[in-house]
Design an enzyme around this catalytic site. Structure first.
Site, PDB file in Angstrom:
ATOM      1  N   LYS A  22     -22.495 -54.833  13.503  1.00  0.00           N
ATOM      2  CA  LYS A  22     -23.382 -53.938  12.756  1.00  0.00           C
ATOM      3  C   LYS A  22     -23.005 -53.905  11.281  1.00  0.00           C
ATOM      4  O   LYS A  22     -23.847 -54.081  10.407  1.00  0.00           O
ATOM      5  CB  LYS A  22     -23.287 -52.509  13.323  1.00  0.00           C
ATOM      6  N   ASN A  23     -21.716 -53.669  11.009  1.00  0.00           N
ATOM      7  CA  ASN A  23     -21.306 -53.457   9.625  1.00  0.00           C
ATOM      8  C   ASN A  23     -21.381 -54.716   8.776  1.00  0.00           C
ATOM      9  O   ASN A  23     -21.324 -54.650   7.555  1.00  0.00           O
ATOM     10  CB  ASN A  23     -19.909 -52.841   9.568  1.00  0.00           C
ATOM     11  N   ARG A  92     -26.878 -44.113   5.697  1.00  0.00           N
ATOM     12  CA  ARG A  92     -26.130 -44.131   4.457  1.00  0.00           C
ATOM     13  C   ARG A  92     -25.913 -45.532   3.904  1.00  0.00           C
ATOM     14  O   ARG A  92     -25.854 -45.738   2.698  1.00  0.00           O
ATOM     15  CB  ARG A  92     -24.789 -43.464   4.769  1.00  0.00           C
ATOM     16  N   ASP A 116     -22.069 -36.763   5.756  1.00  0.00           N
ATOM     17  CA  ASP A 116     -22.614 -36.876   7.107  1.00  0.00           C
ATOM     18  C   ASP A 116     -21.609 -36.330   8.101  1.00  0.00           C
ATOM     19  O   ASP A 116     -20.614 -35.719   7.701  1.00  0.00           O
ATOM     20  CB  ASP A 116     -23.060 -38.303   7.429  1.00  0.00           C
ATOM     21  N   ASP A 304     -13.057 -46.253  13.163  1.00  0.00           N
ATOM     22  CA  ASP A 304     -14.217 -46.277  14.066  1.00  0.00           C
ATOM     23  C   ASP A 304     -13.813 -46.294  15.543  1.00  0.00           C
ATOM     24  O   ASP A 304     -14.643 -45.998  16.408  1.00  0.00           O
ATOM     25  CB  ASP A 304     -15.104 -47.497  13.768  1.00  0.00           C
ATOM     26  N   VAL A 326      -8.854 -41.808   7.105  1.00  0.00           N
ATOM     27  CA  VAL A 326      -9.994 -42.413   6.402  1.00  0.00           C
ATOM     28  C   VAL A 326     -11.158 -41.432   6.242  1.00  0.00           C
ATOM     29  O   VAL A 326     -11.679 -41.265   5.141  1.00  0.00           O
ATOM     30  CB  VAL A 326     -10.443 -43.718   7.102  1.00  0.00           C
TER      31      VAL A 326
END
Ligand code: UD1
Length: 416
Positions: A22-23, A92, A116, A304, A326
Site C-alpha cells: 500500500k505505502n 492523508r 487522525d 504499523d 513514532v
C-alpha cells in the site's frame, strides 16, 4: 457501517500470498503525475486507499485504467493543481501529490491534512524541505498553495527521518535543477521502490535505502512499467497472527528481509520461523513469552505492526513493555482491546502489558487500519463472537483480509 463478525478461537493454518505494498503504491501513483506518458504499475493492491488515490489523480487530470492488479496511469495531458479537502480528509497520503505537482507544474494547491486517529501528523518537514528548494508557500482557508519557477537542488537535513517528507523531497528533486542531497532520510523499502521506479524513468538517484540520498535533477522522465514491492506490513500481520493464534502459516511472495526485526521478535517470543528468499513459515504451539518492544523508523520495529504485537503480547506469559516512538496516539485502541479482557496500562509512550491466559470476545470499534487488523486478530484469539465495528477502515489497507484469513481457517462473516 461494515461489521466483521469473528468467531474465535481459531488456530490459523495454511499458505497466504502477499499483495503489493500500500505505502509504495500510493507514492508511485503520485509520482506518475511527473511522467508525461503512460505509466504501468503491476501488483497494485486491491484496497480502497488505492481507489482514493486514483480519484485524486483523476481529478488532477490523469486517465487511469485498472485491469486486475495492473494500473495504467496516463498523465500526458494537461494537469490541474488542486487537491480538495474532501479527498485529503479521507486519505492523508493525498498530500504526496505536493512535490510532484510543484515539480511538474511549478504550482500546487493542496488541502492541509488534519490529525487522525493515530496522532497529530504535521507536514512541516515536507514544507521546509521544499522551501529550501525554492518553493514559496502560503496557507489560506485550510489550503497550502505552493509556487516555484523551477525547483533548485540543495542540501536538506531532515530533523526526523519522516517517510512522507523524504518521499515528497525525492519526488521534487528528481526534476529539479542541479543536485539535491537528503540527509537523515527515511530508509523504508518503499523509498527504495520509489527510487527504483524513478531510475527506470531516467532519473539519477543514489543512496535510496541509506540515510543519505543524492539526486541529480533531469529535464524529463520517460514512461515505464514497474512492479510494486510486496506489502511488508501485510506479511508482518500474518506472521504475528500465526503466533497469536498458535497456528502455522506460510507467507509467500514477499521479501522476509523487510520484516527481519519483527521475525526476530517473534522468535524471541518462542515462535519457530523458517525463512527462504521469498517466503517465511511461522509456527507456534504455546503461549508466547513476554518480550519488550520499541518502535522506530526502518530498520527498527515498524509502528504499523505495533497494534498486532500488542494483541499477541496481551496473551503472553508474563509482562511486556511496548514503547511507541513514532505516532503519539497509536495506543488509543488499547481501550478497545482491554474490553476484550487484556490488562494493558498506558503511561505516555509506554504500554505495560500483563499477559492473560485468553482474551474474551466483545464488540469493538476500529479507529484506523492497523488497529482494525489487530482487533480482528484479537477476535480470532478470543473465545466467542467478536463484532468488529467500522471494519471499512481495514479495507483501506488490506487486500481481502477476510478472504485470506478464511482460507487459513478463520470463521468471519461480513455485514454491511
Ligand atoms: C508513513 C506510512 C505509515 C507509517 C509511517 C511510519 C504511508 C502512506 N504511511 O506515514 O503507514 O506508519 O510512515 O513508518 O506511507 N512528522 C512531523 N513532521 C512532518 C512529517 C512527519 O513531525 O513534516 C512526524 C509525524 O507526526 C510522526 C513521525 O514524524 O510522528 C513519522 O511520520 P512519517 O514518517 O512522515 O509518516 P507518514 O509518511 O505520515
Amino acid at each position: 457501517m461494515k461489521v466483521f463478525v469473528v468467531q474465535g478461537p481459531a488456530a490459523l493454518q495454511g499458505t497466504v500470498h502477499m499483495a503489493g505494498a500500500k505505502n509504495s503504491a500510493l507514492k508511485l501513483m503520485a509520482a506518475s503525475l511527473m511522467v508525461p506518458g503512460r505509466v504501468v504499475l503491476e501488483r497494485a493492491p486491491l484496497i480502497t486507499d488505492v481507489d482514493l488515490m486514483a480519484d485524486v489523480l483523476q481529478r488532477l487530470g490523469a486517465h487511469i485504467h485498472r485491469d486486475g492488479d495492473v494500473l495504467t496511469i496516463d498523465c500526458s495531458g494537461d494537469l490541474r493543481e488542486e487537491t480538495s479537502y474532501e479527498l485529503v480528509r479521507k486519505m492523508r497520503a493525498s498530500i504526496q501529490v505536493l512535490g510532484p505537482l510543484l515539480a511538474r507544474l511549478g504550482r500546487a494547491r493542496v488541502s492541509m491534512p488534519g490529525g487522525d486517529a493515530i496522532g497529530s501528523r504535521p507536514i512541516d518537514l515536507h514544507l521546509e524541505g521544499l522551501e529550501r528548494m525554492g518553493a514559496k508557500f502560503t496557507s489560506q482557508h485550510g489550503y497550502i498553495e505552493g509556487v516555484a519557477d523551477r525547483l533548485k537542488g540543495t542540501r536538506v537535513l531532515l530533523e526526523f527521518p519522516s517517510v512522507g517528507a523524504t518521499e515528497n523531497l525525492l519526488m521534487a528533486a528528481v526534476l529539479a535543477e542541479g543536485a539535491t542531497v537528503i540527509e537523515n532520510a527515511a530508509r523504508e523499502p518503499e523509498i527504495q521502490d520509489l527510487a527504483a521506479f524513478f531510475q527506470a524513468c531516467g532519473a539519477r538517484i543514489a543512496g535510496a535505502g541509506t540515510p543519505t540520498i543524492e539526486i541529480e535533477g533531469v529535464d524529463e522522465l520517460l514512461p515505464t512499467r514497474h512492479r510494486i514491492i510486496s506489502d511488508r506490513v501485510e506479511a508482518g500481520t500474518f506472521a504475528i497472527a500465526a503466533v497469536a493464534t498458535r497456528g502455522d502459516i506460510t507467507i509467500e511472495g514477499f521479501e522476509p528481509l523487510h520484516i527481519e526485526l519483527p521475525l526476530q521478535k517473534l522468535e524471541e517470543a518462542g515462535a519457530e520461523v523458517t525463512r527462504s528468499d521469498t517466503s517465511v513459515r511461522v509456527r507456534m504451539s504455546s503461549r508466547p513469552r513476554s518480550i519488550d518492544l520499541v518502535t522506530l523508523p526502518y530498520p527498527g520495529f515498524p509502528t504499523d505492526l505495533q497494534p498486532m504485537m500488542m494483541v499477541m503480547l496481551a496473551q503472553g506469559e508474563g509482562s511486556s513493555i511496548l514503547t511507541e516512538n513514532v505516532f503519539e496516539s497509536r495506543f488509543l485502541f488499547v481501550d478497545e482491546l482491554n474490553r476484550m479482557g487484556s490488562h494493558i496500562r498506558v503511561e505516555g509512550h509506554h504500554a505495560v502489558i500483563r499477559g492473560v491466559e485468553r482474551l474474551s470476545s466483545a464488540p469493538v470499534q476500529v479507529p484506523d487500519i492497523r488497529a482494525g487488523a489487530a482487533l480482528v486478530l484479537g477476535g480470532l484469539c478470543a473465545e466467542g463472537v467478536t463484532e468488529v465495528y467500522d471494519a471499512g477502515h481495514i479495507d483501506r489497507g488490506y487486500e481481502d483480509l477476510v478472504g485470506k484469513l478464511t482460507a487459513l481457517g478463520a470463521d468471519i462473516e461480513v455485514r454491511d
